[in-house]
Scaffold this motif. Structure first.
Motif, PDB file in Angstrom:
ATOM      1  N   SER A 268      -5.140   3.489  -6.469  1.00 13.42           N
ATOM      2  CA  SER A 268      -4.798   4.025  -5.155  1.00 13.42           C
ATOM      3  C   SER A 268      -5.798   5.101  -4.727  1.00 13.42           C
ATOM      4  O   SER A 268      -6.194   5.175  -3.564  1.00 13.42           O
TER       5      SER A 268
ATOM      6  N   SER B 275       0.824  -1.219   0.000  1.00 13.97           N
ATOM      7  CA  SER B 275       0.000   0.000   0.000  1.00 13.97           C
ATOM      8  C   SER B 275       0.854   1.263   0.000  1.00 13.97           C
ATOM      9  O   SER B 275       0.541   2.234  -0.685  1.00 13.97           O
TER      10      SER B 275
ATOM     11  N   ASN C  58      -2.314   2.713 -11.650  1.00 14.02           N
ATOM     12  CA  ASN C  58      -1.838   2.749 -10.271  1.00 14.02           C
ATOM     13  C   ASN C  58      -2.528   3.882  -9.519  1.00 14.02           C
ATOM     14  O   ASN C  58      -3.082   3.700  -8.433  1.00 14.02           O
TER      15      ASN C  58
ATOM     16  N   VAL D 259       4.159   0.577  -3.220  1.00 14.23           N
ATOM     17  CA  VAL D 259       3.859   0.126  -4.588  1.00 14.23           C
ATOM     18  C   VAL D 259       2.612   0.837  -5.115  1.00 14.23           C
ATOM     19  O   VAL D 259       2.653   1.468  -6.163  1.00 14.23           O
ATOM     20  N   LEU D 260       1.512   0.769  -4.360  1.00 17.92           N
ATOM     21  CA  LEU D 260       0.289   1.443  -4.824  1.00 17.92           C
ATOM     22  C   LEU D 260       0.222   2.920  -4.412  1.00 17.92           C
ATOM     23  O   LEU D 260      -0.518   3.683  -5.003  1.00 17.92           O
ATOM     24  N   ASN D 261       0.993   3.308  -3.376  1.00 15.07           N
ATOM     25  CA  ASN D 261       0.964   4.687  -2.869  1.00 15.07           C
ATOM     26  C   ASN D 261      -0.419   5.157  -2.446  1.00 15.07           C
ATOM     27  O   ASN D 261      -0.907   6.205  -2.871  1.00 15.07           O
ATOM     28  N   VAL D 262      -1.064   4.349  -1.621  1.00 19.00           N
ATOM     29  CA  VAL D 262      -2.394   4.694  -1.131  1.00 19.00           C
ATOM     30  C   VAL D 262      -2.274   5.651   0.060  1.00 19.00           C
ATOM     31  O   VAL D 262      -1.556   5.368   1.014  1.00 19.00           O
TER      32      VAL D 262
END
Lengths: 195, 195
Positions: free
Chosen positions: B127, A164, B123, A167-170
């Motif tokens: 996200s 999170s 992505n 990689v996804l930058n949530v």
């Protein structure tokens, strides 16, 4: 988590081997797993492709060796599990976050995860590495009949944080300070571990 | 989490739109995000590529619409957060596990995650969707100053479960029964949520 895939080292050849690894490391980070070939690495390192093959066996082996230059998750887990079990989660989180936040190691880990998601062989490699070098060492510290399951859930929490955040930058997890993450997540992970 | 990217519907055109979505769905699951083009979907659906473009705007829009055919994570979260906060984690885990274990919805979700890892636009899309449709609704249920951070950690735990179990296939979490996962993970997630 990442081991050299080499078939051993011939005496006097170590400099060449290191040079190939460093060249491959640069290629994998810049061009990605798919954009890099053993041939292009060999050409750039000024060696015959047969030598790359001799040392690393396959592109996957070369990738594993090259990426281990800047990240050693297995060693990190080994160090973290060695201490008091009741603070294992916080210890592991702090050192793993430091590794991912490091520019060089972080890029390498991101490259490994990204490549593993779409490549079947690498996927198996990463998932086996996680079972062997994260789940198993954590499970060995637990004195419970469901140790493996608890270590499995614990490891999924570790994976979720990094997936999170890096990689996804949530948001907000992508920009939370380390102390804030540890304050909320460590007790939750500790709960999964020891109930 | 996944919304149709369409620009509305012209009267009488809905059958064509559905046909394009179904064709795209099949293409994305079989050929992946990169192997699928708006052109190939249009050809297979027997329509002009301009019509695909008119309905869905872009390949990303088409992907989002096609994948929403078999999975509706945003609706699932909405339903799960509606109940008692003290059992939110278990409720969300059970319904999300059922969605991922469903052959069609599970393949769609896997395809979305896999594509999002290597495609920058997707992505951002995934996200933002996670922040908006998982983190935010959960945070709204919490009555704490650090609600957003707690919901963020909670969401990372959710992501970690699905990434480990269905994308990387890490054992033992990949083959643990649903009840076993909920028994260990739900209290840990609940801990992240409410301390």
């Amino acid at each position: 988590m990442i081991n050299s895939g080499g078939r051993g080292r011939r005496p006097g050849q170590s400099d060449t081997r290191v040079k190939i690894k460093e060249t491959a490391h640069r290629h994998f980070l810049v061009d990605g797993y798919y954009g890099t070939s053993m041939r292009s690495v060999a050409a750039d390192a000024g060696v015959d492709v047969a030598l790359v093959s001799y040392y690393f066996g396959s592109k996957r082996g070369l990738f594993a060796a090259a990426m281990s230059l800047s990240a050693n998750p297995a060693g990190l887990v080994e160090a973290a599990v060695a201490g008091d079990i009741s603070t294992l989660a916080a210890r592991l989180l702090r050192s793993a976050l430091a590794m991912w936040d490091d520019a060089s190691a972080g890029s390498a880990l991101r490259a490994v995860i990204t490549a593993a998601v779409s490549d079947t062989d690498l996927n198996r490699f990463v998932s086996e590495a996680m079972s062997k070098e994260l789940v198993a060492p954590v499970a060995r510290q637990l004195d419970q009949p469901d140790a493996a399951q608890r270590a499995g859930v614990f490891s999924a929490q570790v994976a979720g944080l990094f997936f999170s955040r890096y990689v996804l930058n949530v948001e907000p997890i992508a920009s939370m300070p380390v102390d804030e993450i540890v304050r909320i997540l460590a007790p939750a992970m500790q709960h999964a571990l020891t109930g």
